[in-house]
Design a protein around this motif. Structure first.
Motif, PDB file in Angstrom:
ATOM      1  N   THR A 126       7.497   6.300  15.561  1.00  0.00           N
ATOM      2  CA  THR A 126       8.913   6.629  14.825  1.00  0.00           C
ATOM      3  C   THR A 126       9.433   4.988  15.013  1.00  0.00           C
ATOM      4  OG1 THR A 126       9.560   8.671  15.595  1.00  0.00           O
ATOM      5  CG2 THR A 126      10.701   7.631  14.589  1.00  0.00           C
ATOM      6  N   ILE A 127      10.052   4.365  16.360  1.00  0.00           N
ATOM      7  CA  ILE A 127      10.360   3.584  15.891  1.00  0.00           C
ATOM      8  C   ILE A 127      10.303   1.988  15.801  1.00  0.00           C
ATOM      9  CG2 ILE A 127      11.303   1.572  18.410  1.00  0.00           C
ATOM     10  CD1 ILE A 127      11.681   4.154  19.950  1.00  0.00           C
ATOM     11  N   SER A 128       8.201   2.098  15.747  1.00  0.00           N
ATOM     12  CA  SER A 128       8.058   1.325  15.602  1.00  0.00           C
ATOM     13  C   SER A 128       8.259   1.125  13.438  1.00  0.00           C
ATOM     14  CB  SER A 128       5.913   1.180  14.944  1.00  0.00           C
ATOM     15  OG  SER A 128       5.838   0.789  16.265  1.00  0.00           O
ATOM     16  N   LEU A 129       8.201   2.249  12.973  1.00  0.00           N
ATOM     17  CA  LEU A 129       8.820   2.855  11.829  1.00  0.00           C
ATOM     18  C   LEU A 129      10.029   2.181  10.760  1.00  0.00           C
ATOM     19  CD1 LEU A 129       7.884   3.040   9.053  1.00  0.00           C
ATOM     20  CD2 LEU A 129       8.217   6.175   8.938  1.00  0.00           C
ATOM     21  N   PHE A 130      11.189   2.166  11.760  1.00  0.00           N
ATOM     22  CA  PHE A 130      12.796   2.032  11.720  1.00  0.00           C
ATOM     23  C   PHE A 130      12.277   0.763  12.247  1.00  0.00           C
ATOM     24  CE2 PHE A 130      14.073   6.412  14.477  1.00  0.00           C
ATOM     25  CZ  PHE A 130      13.867   6.866  13.127  1.00  0.00           C
ATOM     26  N   THR A 131      11.674  -0.083  13.345  1.00  0.00           N
ATOM     27  CA  THR A 131      11.906  -1.608  12.922  1.00  0.00           C
ATOM     28  C   THR A 131      10.857  -1.238  12.070  1.00  0.00           C
ATOM     29  OG1 THR A 131      11.924  -1.469  15.706  1.00  0.00           O
ATOM     30  CG2 THR A 131      11.176  -3.178  14.236  1.00  0.00           C
ATOM     31  N   ILE A 132      10.145  -1.646  11.454  1.00  0.00           N
ATOM     32  CA  ILE A 132       9.883  -1.673  10.053  1.00  0.00           C
ATOM     33  C   ILE A 132      10.640  -2.380   9.496  1.00  0.00           C
ATOM     34  CG2 ILE A 132       7.420  -1.865   8.351  1.00  0.00           C
ATOM     35  CD1 ILE A 132       5.746  -1.012  10.919  1.00  0.00           C
ATOM     36  N   ILE A 149       7.047  -0.783  -2.149  1.00  0.00           N
ATOM     37  CA  ILE A 149       5.699  -0.615  -1.834  1.00  0.00           C
ATOM     38  C   ILE A 149       5.118   0.015   0.044  1.00  0.00           C
ATOM     39  CG2 ILE A 149       3.610  -1.158  -2.511  1.00  0.00           C
ATOM     40  CD1 ILE A 149       4.516  -1.626  -5.735  1.00  0.00           C
ATOM     41  N   PRO A 150       5.434  -1.224  -0.152  1.00  0.00           N
ATOM     42  CA  PRO A 150       4.346  -1.635   1.457  1.00  0.00           C
ATOM     43  C   PRO A 150       5.197  -0.937   2.710  1.00  0.00           C
ATOM     44  CG  PRO A 150       5.690  -3.730   0.580  1.00  0.00           C
ATOM     45  CD  PRO A 150       6.252  -2.943   0.002  1.00  0.00           C
ATOM     46  N   VAL A 151       6.873  -0.816   2.437  1.00  0.00           N
ATOM     47  CA  VAL A 151       7.033   0.796   3.589  1.00  0.00           C
ATOM     48  C   VAL A 151       6.387   2.510   3.087  1.00  0.00           C
ATOM     49  CG1 VAL A 151       9.256   2.077   4.217  1.00  0.00           C
ATOM     50  CG2 VAL A 151       9.282  -0.184   3.526  1.00  0.00           C
ATOM     51  N   LEU A 152       5.901   2.580   1.597  1.00  0.00           N
ATOM     52  CA  LEU A 152       6.166   3.551   1.198  1.00  0.00           C
ATOM     53  C   LEU A 152       4.226   3.523   1.326  1.00  0.00           C
ATOM     54  CD1 LEU A 152       7.018   3.884  -2.150  1.00  0.00           C
ATOM     55  CD2 LEU A 152       7.797   5.099  -0.441  1.00  0.00           C
ATOM     56  N   ILE A 153       3.590   2.778   1.659  1.00  0.00           N
ATOM     57  CA  ILE A 153       2.098   2.696   1.556  1.00  0.00           C
ATOM     58  C   ILE A 153       1.760   2.361   3.755  1.00  0.00           C
ATOM     59  CG2 ILE A 153       0.439   1.517   1.937  1.00  0.00           C
ATOM     60  CD1 ILE A 153       1.189  -0.142   0.187  1.00  0.00           C
ATOM     61  N   ILE A 154       3.208   2.064   4.714  1.00  0.00           N
ATOM     62  CA  ILE A 154       3.040   2.148   5.970  1.00  0.00           C
ATOM     63  C   ILE A 154       3.431   3.415   6.329  1.00  0.00           C
ATOM     64  CG2 ILE A 154       3.561   0.942   7.896  1.00  0.00           C
ATOM     65  CD1 ILE A 154       3.910  -1.395   6.315  1.00  0.00           C
ATOM     66  N   TYR A 155       4.505   3.971   5.941  1.00  0.00           N
ATOM     67  CA  TYR A 155       4.906   5.223   6.806  1.00  0.00           C
ATOM     68  C   TYR A 155       3.555   6.735   6.322  1.00  0.00           C
ATOM     69  CZ  TYR A 155       7.860   9.172   7.306  1.00  0.00           C
ATOM     70  OH  TYR A 155       8.048  10.415   8.442  1.00  0.00           O
ATOM     71  N   PRO A 156       2.969   6.888   5.582  1.00  0.00           N
ATOM     72  CA  PRO A 156       1.743   7.795   6.010  1.00  0.00           C
ATOM     73  C   PRO A 156       0.768   7.620   6.920  1.00  0.00           C
ATOM     74  CG  PRO A 156       1.547   6.990   3.925  1.00  0.00           C
ATOM     75  CD  PRO A 156       2.389   6.390   4.368  1.00  0.00           C
ATOM     76  N   LEU A 183       1.261   5.211   9.670  1.00  0.00           N
ATOM     77  CA  LEU A 183       1.702   5.315  10.920  1.00  0.00           C
ATOM     78  C   LEU A 183       1.947   7.269  11.105  1.00  0.00           C
ATOM     79  CD1 LEU A 183       4.667   3.065  11.305  1.00  0.00           C
ATOM     80  CD2 LEU A 183       2.606   2.885  12.483  1.00  0.00           C
ATOM     81  N   ALA A 184       2.334   7.229  10.230  1.00  0.00           N
ATOM     82  CA  ALA A 184       1.931   8.939  10.667  1.00  0.00           C
ATOM     83  C   ALA A 184       0.779   9.197  11.000  1.00  0.00           C
ATOM     84  CB  ALA A 184       2.490   9.751   9.706  1.00  0.00           C
ATOM     85  N   GLU A 185      -0.261   9.182  10.133  1.00  0.00           N
ATOM     86  CA  GLU A 185      -1.830   9.258  11.150  1.00  0.00           C
ATOM     87  C   GLU A 185      -2.294   9.503  11.596  1.00  0.00           C
ATOM     88  OE1 GLU A 185      -5.804  10.888  10.981  1.00  0.00           O
ATOM     89  OE2 GLU A 185      -4.149  11.611   9.558  1.00  0.00           O
ATOM     90  N   ILE A 186      -1.962   8.197  12.205  1.00  0.00           N
ATOM     91  CA  ILE A 186      -2.837   7.407  12.818  1.00  0.00           C
ATOM     92  C   ILE A 186      -2.210   7.976  14.425  1.00  0.00           C
ATOM     93  CG2 ILE A 186      -2.875   5.089  14.533  1.00  0.00           C
ATOM     94  CD1 ILE A 186      -3.451   3.783  11.958  1.00  0.00           C
ATOM     95  N   PHE A 187      -0.637   8.448  14.498  1.00  0.00           N
ATOM     96  CA  PHE A 187       0.188   8.042  15.947  1.00  0.00           C
ATOM     97  C   PHE A 187       0.162   9.285  16.096  1.00  0.00           C
ATOM     98  CE2 PHE A 187       1.348   3.604  15.142  1.00  0.00           C
ATOM     99  CZ  PHE A 187       0.635   2.864  16.427  1.00  0.00           C
ATOM    100  N   CYS A 188       1.238  10.045  14.815  1.00  0.00           N
ATOM    101  CA  CYS A 188       1.692  11.227  15.254  1.00  0.00           C
ATOM    102  C   CYS A 188       0.361  12.241  14.905  1.00  0.00           C
ATOM    103  CB  CYS A 188       2.455  11.745  14.633  1.00  0.00           C
ATOM    104  SG  CYS A 188       4.495  10.188  14.282  1.00  0.00           S
ATOM    105  N   ILE A 189       0.224  12.849  13.875  1.00  0.00           N
ATOM    106  CA  ILE A 189      -0.810  13.990  13.523  1.00  0.00           C
ATOM    107  C   ILE A 189      -2.095  13.255  14.741  1.00  0.00           C
ATOM    108  CG2 ILE A 189      -2.225  14.630  11.592  1.00  0.00           C
ATOM    109  CD1 ILE A 189      -0.228  13.405   9.315  1.00  0.00           C
TER     110      ILE A 189
END
Length: 303
Positions: free
Chosen positions: A200-206, A270-277, A279-285
């Motif tokens: 979550t914090i990585s996504l905010f920072t990115i 575009i880069p943020v839209l690609i990175i978000y899912p 990160l969600a898949e790798i770390f959270c789900i």
């Protein structure tokens, strides 16, 4: 065991689905509209004819932006900034949050440092002292100036502190009983358990590093040092009609500032839209699914 749902439960499910669909549409429609504007003709955009579909489909705005020689250089600067900045920020955040999450007995001066962090979050010296400081450290036209200019966000530190506080104290005590120290406790126990928080914090920072453009304007004196957001914010369409033939002039006249701005916004998303899912898949789900599997395994073993 199959549970039969009552009428009230079914109505709640339907209302819940409708609300979620509406929220999804509210989030997606602005992005879709920006894409439609960027792909529409100048006349259609000026006349306000663009709604849910492109009118007078063309790629002139994207050709203009991507055809600039400095575009990919600025894109590379932004990628470096995001990678280095996220790494530096996460190291600083985790190393600051762990001691601040300890008890006063473990860290007697915790409250003093916490008040310093909160004060820095609420107040700052202003743009001019910040600029003078960065210049005196030789960080002008440097990737490290763009990275260190916003290296530690206190709000993210507070999020990490609250997460660490909610972890069971018994984990830390077990680590110390087994001969481990604070470093072993942080890197072997706390951080592996904090993957959702780190994601979550990585996504905010990115997102913050990627979208920030003001520091690029202040710290960069050459266009080659601009990050992407600063580049597209500063980019002005300048056309020299004297060196164009009739066909080139006709194509240039089709360019529209609104379409160009929409194309800039969409390219930057575009880069943020690609990175978000990702990160969600790798770390959270995967993290929570792993916890669920372990709980099921424990229940089976008990039975």
């Amino acid at each position: 065991m199959i549970e039969n749902k009552g009428i009230g439960s079914k109505i709640f499910d339907v209302i819940n689905v409708v609300i979620l669909v509406l929220i999804t549409l509210i989030c997606i429609l602005p992005v879709w509209y920006v894409l439609c504007v960027s792909l529409s003709s100048r006349e259609a955009v000026n006349a306000g004819q663009v709604a849910l579909w492109p009118v007078g489909f063309n790629l002139l705005s994207y050709q203009k932006i991507l055809g600039e020689s400095d575009f990919f250089g600025s894109f590379l600067v932004s990628v470096k900034r995001v990678v280095l900045g996220t790494g530096v920020s996460m190291v600083c955040i985790l190393l600051a949050a762990y001691p601040l999450s300890r008890t006063k007995k473990q860290f007697p001066k915790r409250d003093i440092f916490m008040w310093i962090f909160v004060f820095c979050m609420l107040f700052n010296g202003g743009t001019v002292p910040w600029y003078v400081t960065m210049k005196n450290y030789g960080l002008m036209d440097s990737i490290w100036g763009l990275v260190l200019g916003m290296g530690l966000q206190v709000f993210n530190v507070i999020l990490a502190v609250n997460f660490f506080k909610n972890l069971p104290v018994e984990l830390e005590e077990a680590c110390f009983v087994d001969g481990g120290g604070p470093w072993r406790n942080l890197f072997s126990i706390y951080i592996p358990l904090a993957k959702p928080m780190v994601a979550t914090i990585s996504l905010f920072t990115i997102v913050q590093y990627w979208n920030e453009f003001f520091q690029g304007m202040v710290l960069s004196t050459r266009q080659s040092s601009y990050p992407l957001q600063t580049y597209i914010q500063q980019m002005v369409v300048t056309l020299d009609y004297s060196n164009m033939n009739v066909d080139q002039i006709a194509q240039a006249m089709k360019l529209n500032n609104l379409s160009l701005d929409a194309a800039k916004i969409f390219i930057a998303m575009i880069p943020v839209l690609i990175i978000y899912p990702i990160l969600a898949e790798i770390f959270c789900i995967r993290h929570y699914s792993g916890i669920g599997k372990r709980i099921v395994a424990i229940r089976e073993s008990v039975r």
